[in-house]
Write an enzyme that holds these catalytic residues in place. Structure first.
Site, short mmCIF file in Angstrom:
data_model
loop_
_atom_site.label_atom_id
_atom_site.label_comp_id
_atom_site.label_asym_id
_atom_site.label_seq_id
_atom_site.Cartn_x
_atom_site.Cartn_y
_atom_site.Cartn_z
N HIS A 271 0.82 -1.20 0.00
CA HIS A 271 0.00 0.00 0.00
C HIS A 271 0.86 1.25 0.00
O HIS A 271 0.46 2.29 -0.50
CB HIS A 271 -0.95 -0.03 1.20
CG HIS A 271 -2.12 -0.93 0.96
ND1 HIS A 271 -2.70 -1.70 1.91
CD2 HIS A 271 -2.79 -1.19 -0.19
CE1 HIS A 271 -3.69 -2.39 1.39
NE2 HIS A 271 -3.76 -2.10 0.11
N GLU B 47 -29.55 2.11 -27.37
CA GLU B 47 -28.80 0.85 -27.20
C GLU B 47 -29.52 -0.32 -27.84
O GLU B 47 -28.95 -1.38 -28.05
CB GLU B 47 -28.64 0.53 -25.71
CG GLU B 47 -28.02 1.66 -24.92
CD GLU B 47 -27.80 1.28 -23.47
OE1 GLU B 47 -26.67 0.91 -23.14
OE2 GLU B 47 -28.76 1.35 -22.68
N ASP C 112 -23.93 -1.97 -26.14
CA ASP C 112 -25.17 -2.75 -26.20
C ASP C 112 -25.76 -2.73 -27.60
O ASP C 112 -26.29 -3.74 -28.06
CB ASP C 112 -26.18 -2.20 -25.18
CG ASP C 112 -25.93 -2.79 -23.81
OD1 ASP C 112 -25.67 -4.01 -23.74
OD2 ASP C 112 -25.95 -2.05 -22.81
N CYS D 274 -21.43 7.25 -26.11
CA CYS D 274 -20.68 6.98 -24.89
C CYS D 274 -20.23 5.53 -24.82
O CYS D 274 -19.65 5.10 -23.82
CB CYS D 274 -21.48 7.36 -23.65
SG CYS D 274 -22.99 6.43 -23.51
C1 PEP Z 1 -23.15 0.93 -23.88
O1 PEP Z 1 -23.94 -0.01 -23.87
O2 PEP Z 1 -22.45 1.24 -24.87
C2 PEP Z 1 -22.97 1.75 -22.68
C3 PEP Z 1 -22.24 2.84 -22.69
O3 PEP Z 1 -23.55 1.28 -21.54
P1 PEP Z 1 -22.92 0.08 -20.67
O4 PEP Z 1 -21.60 -0.28 -21.27
O5 PEP Z 1 -22.82 0.59 -19.28
O6 PEP Z 1 -23.96 -0.99 -20.82
MG MG Z 2 -25.35 -0.21 -22.25
#
Ligand code: PEP
Ligand code: MG
Length: 833
Positions: free
Chosen positions: A455, A692, A716, A763
């Site tokens: 640590h 998604e 997703d 994202c």
């Molecule tokens: C995704 O599905 O691209 C996303 C950003 O959500 P997660 O990866 O948290 O499912």
């Molecule tokens: Mg997702």
């Protein structure tokens, strides 16, 4: 005095109260010639001022030291009371072990007793058996004596195997989480590694197993399959965090120094150690060795010593709680958890029981505590496992805190750093001492002992202090004031460098600093294409302590805060207030930059055992994300209330819903939000959706009427478009977000949003790759949000070309027939910058 202690065991007794039990046990000791009859008065007197309840239904009544004259020889009288007898303080005793201590012959048995206390199953067995010989055997068992923390290698009736996939093994921080998970269930659990067994409710017991990465454990529960499944799910939920931490703090695991990137220009006396924290430093040595701890024994009554010790432990716990708080703010919750684990050490039954053993024998509080800590730490140290040796330092560090409360002189003797920056030299350094270092006054750490996984090393890296550890004893001969050079990247130390070498090192430090500053400046530049089109570059982070790194990497805000992480790695559910504080902290840490918070996305790969959700055959196609939010107002309402309260306190946040498939879901969620907003008289916040599910991408134009913004989750979207489980390693290469089908759905989303001028971000993982970023920019996405460390390169890519080129690339890729083509074309575009 060397005679074996007498051991009398009576099963199935039913004393009417505590006094009757003590008198009965004492009478039996007297009959065996261990004490005279009046010793019972001494035991009863002691009970009035001291609690002799050891834990787990075991009490150890004993007489006053002053009455030792009435003890003729060592002996123990054990009364088994199957129906239990009240022992005061709401405790019930089921095994009463009355002690007659003339010499120290009873100590071995007491020690075994402390081992028994930790093994719930064994206690149960001993309290129920009709066979006195079984109790005798347990008290005489060598197994317990040799390994007080480990119970015999048996499993409970329901068994499962789990392979440890924490890169740093089961170290103190995850082990502490295990104890919390285990304590949250009533079912007795065991964890077995080979023939060593631990009680997962006890930190030291777990640490004793010395579990390394990749080792198989047998986890068992007493008849309760659901509890076992839940426990396994909980410990598995720590993996992501452990992996992330290990990647963050990855250092070269090596015993010999690497080929250094910098070497002195002339021959210089050099030492090799282990690189523990990167950076080059020149400076004067300052020896910082902690004073050797010598604790004199001041025998006292058990009640006095016990009270002193309890007060000291409480004070040390308060200090550590304050330190966790301070460290969370300074170095982040991840590293601050080191000190949370120290609190666990202070209350660990093995340490306490070991200490009680000495107190019962009449030793003073400080001496007993010191001995107990040393006993536990050295048993870890002697195991054939460097990880355990590093944990011994944590045990000593936590223990020392209690000692310095009991013996303030020990604290006063600690060295004080000079005002000018120095290179701190020591045999080893405790995590507490390291966390307390002022990085402006310490240019580097150069330790003779220690390991890169300790640590201390982790904290040095977080504090940005270069460090070399395991440099060997000879290194300690370098005197105070001598100028040395430390290379924390390669693990080299240079003594008595020439003026030329010192100048060269200083020049190298200055050069690295200017490279660092140049990179930092570039990272901070916006992602604007060479023809002036801006793309917002944001970070995917989950907790406020991750914000400083994200900003340093050039994030202009947070494009995805995955709030389900606030629920993972813990045994309970964060309430509205706790969530409110976290969202405010996140907004503060971002200093007014935009923050997109995703409402809980639970289900699929993100299982939260404490919610006790029903098992699904196809969790990715089941009740996850928005589907769960609609079914669980008890989760949705507190989260939205916390978010609206944060917005009312000035947080610049937006909220998005995961896994939206139907417009009706969004309409319903919006209505519920509006209800909460009005209740709180909070300001409106933009409410967006994640794209998604292919259905949402296809219907983007419809959704654009109701959603304020879109954020595409390509992880997703890819798995649902291609029907490939994102977690299936067999399909990992094929589940490719560069697939033209995925790109076309992204295009459809952007087009659908355009009619209502809704912003579209991405994202998912595609946004953090240079090729993906180039295509997405060309498809018309206005924000890219990614792991902080991906930001600098993605920003460079966006800056490198005009938008017209990205648009051309995107068009080409939309017409591709396979992901390989897309990768090739995008790769060429990115490479040729
Ligand atoms: C995704 O599905 O691209 C996303 C950003 O959500 P997660 O990866 O948290 O499912
Ligand atoms: Mg997702």
């Amino acid at each position: 005095m060397n005679r074996k202690p007498e051991l009398i065991v009576c099963v199935g007794t039913a004393p009417k109260d505590k006094e009757a039990a003590i008198r009965d046990a004492c009478r039996r000791l007297a009959e065996a010639g261990c004490v005279d009859e009046r010793y019972a008065e001494s035991m009863l007197k002691r009970e009035q001022t001291a609690n002799t309840f050891l834990g787990a239904g075991i009490a150890i009544p004993h007489g006053d030291l002053a009455d030792k004259g009435r003890v003729k020889r060592d002996g123990l009288a054990v009364l088994q009371v199957p129906r239990s007898v009240p022992w005061g303080n709401a405790q019930n005793a089921r095994l009463i072990v009355a002690i007659a201590a003339a010499g120290d012959g009873h100590l071995a048995m007491l020690r075994r007793l402390t081992g028994i206390v930790q093994d719930e199953a064994l206690v149960e067995k001993l309290c129920a058996t009709a066979d006195a010989a079984e109790i005798k055997a347990a008290l005489l068992s060598d197994k317990l004596d040799a390994a007080p923390a480990a119970a015999p290698a048996t499993d409970f009736s329901v068994v499962a195997e789990w392979t440890v996939d924490y890169p740093a093994g089961l170290h103190a921080r995850p082990a502490l989480a295990w104890t919390e998970f285990a304590k949250a269930t009533k079912t007795p659990l065991k964890v077995r590694r080979g023939d060593a067994v631990a009680n997962p409710r006890q930190l030291v017991s777990l640490l004793h197993l010395g579990v390394k990465f990749g080792e198989k454990l047998v986890v068992s529960a007493d008849g309760d399959r659901a509890a076992l499944t839940e426990f396994i799910a909980q410990i598995a939920s720590l993996t992501a965090r452990e992996r992330a931490d290990s990647a963050r703090t990855a250092v070269k695991k090596k015993n010999v120094a690497a080929q250094p990137a910098w070497t002195p220009p002339d021959a210089t006396e050099s030492f090799s150690g282990v690189a523990a924290s990167p950076g080059l430093a020149v400076g004067e040595i300052f020896h910082f060795d902690a004073v050797e701890i010598k604790v004199a024994d001041q025998p006292g009554s058990l009640e006095k010593s016990g009270a002193e010790l309890e007060a000291a432990i409480n004070q040390a716990k308060a200090q550590l709680t304050a330190l966790v708080d301070k460290a969370t703010r300074q170095i982040g919750a991840g590293d601050a958890a080191i000190f949370k684990a120290h609190i666990g050490v202070l209350t660990d039954p093995e340490v306490i029981a070991e200490c009680c053993r000495h107190l019962v024998a009449g030793h003073g509080a400080a001496w007993s505590w010191h001995r107990a800590i040393e006993f536990v730490a050295s048993s870890l140290e002697h195991a054939d496992n460097p990880l355990l040796a590093a944990r011994a330092a944590d045990i000593r560090d936590a223990g020392r805190r209690v000692l310095t409360v009991l013996e303030p002189d020990l604290a006063a003797a600690a060295p004080v750093l000079p005002d000018r920056p120095v290179i701190l030299v020591a045999r080893d350094l405790s995590p507490s001492a390291t966390a307390g270092l002022d990085a402006r006054r310490v240019s580097a750490l150069a330790l003779a002992a220690g390991s890169a996984t300790s640590h201390t090393a982790i904290l040095a890296r977080t504090l940005g202090i270069p460090a070399v550890v395991a440099a060997g004893r000879d290194w300690l001969r370098a005197p105070n004031g001598e100028t040395v050079i430390i290379d924390g990247d390669a693990g080299w130390l240079y003594r008595r460098p020439s003026a030329v070498a010192i100048t060269a090192a200083r020049e190298e430090i200055a050069r690295r600093e200017s490279v660092r500053a140049e990179r930092a400046t570039r990272r901070a530049l916006p992602a604007v294409t060479s023809d002036g089109k801006k793309i917002i570059a944001a970070a995917n982070i989950n907790t406020p302590d991750q914000a400083p790194l994200a900003l340093e990497m050039g994030a202009e805000g947070v494009g995805l805060m995955r709030t389900e992480f606030l629920f993972l790695e813990r045994a309970d559910i964060p309430d509205e207030n706790e969530q409110f504080i976290t969202y405010c902290q996140m907004a503060n840490a971002l200093g007014g930059r935009p923050l997109i918070v995703r409402a809980l996305d639970i289900g699929g790969d993100k299982q939260v055992p404490q919610l006790h959700l029903p098992r699904e055959d196809n969790p990715f196609l089941g009740v996850r994300g928005a589907r769960l939010l609609l079914r669980r107002p008890d989760l949705f309402a507190p989260q939205m209330r916390a978010l609206y309260r944060a917005a009312a306190s000035g947080a610049a946040l937006s909220v998005m819903f995961p896994m939206i498939t139907d417009l009706a879901e969004l309409t319903e969620l919006r209505e519920r939000c509006e209800h909460i907003r009005r209740e709180l008289a909070a300001p409106a916040v933009p409410l967006g959706i994640m794209i998604e599910v292919p259905a949402a991408a296809v219907l983007a134009a419809t959704f654009a009427e109701t959603a304020d913004f879109f954020s595409i989750g390509t992880n997703d979207l890819t798995q649902y478009t291609l029907s490939m489980d994102r977690q299936n390693p067999e399909l990992a290469a094929s589940a490719d977000s560069f697939h033209p089908a995925v790109l076309r759905l992204i295009k459809q989303t952007v087009d659908g949003a355009a009619a209502r001028k809704r912003p579209v971000g991405v994202c998912g993982g595609l946004a953090g790759t240079p090729s993906g970023a180039a295509i997405l920019a060309g498809l018309g996405v206005s924000e890219l949000s990614m792991t902080p460390r991906d930001l600098p390169e993605v920003k460079e890519v966006i800056r490198s070309r005009p938008m017209t080129e990205f648009v051309a690339l995107a068009h080409r890729c939309l017409a591709a027939t396979a992901p390989e083509q897309v990768r090739e074309w995008a790769g060429e575009c990115v490479k040729s910058r």
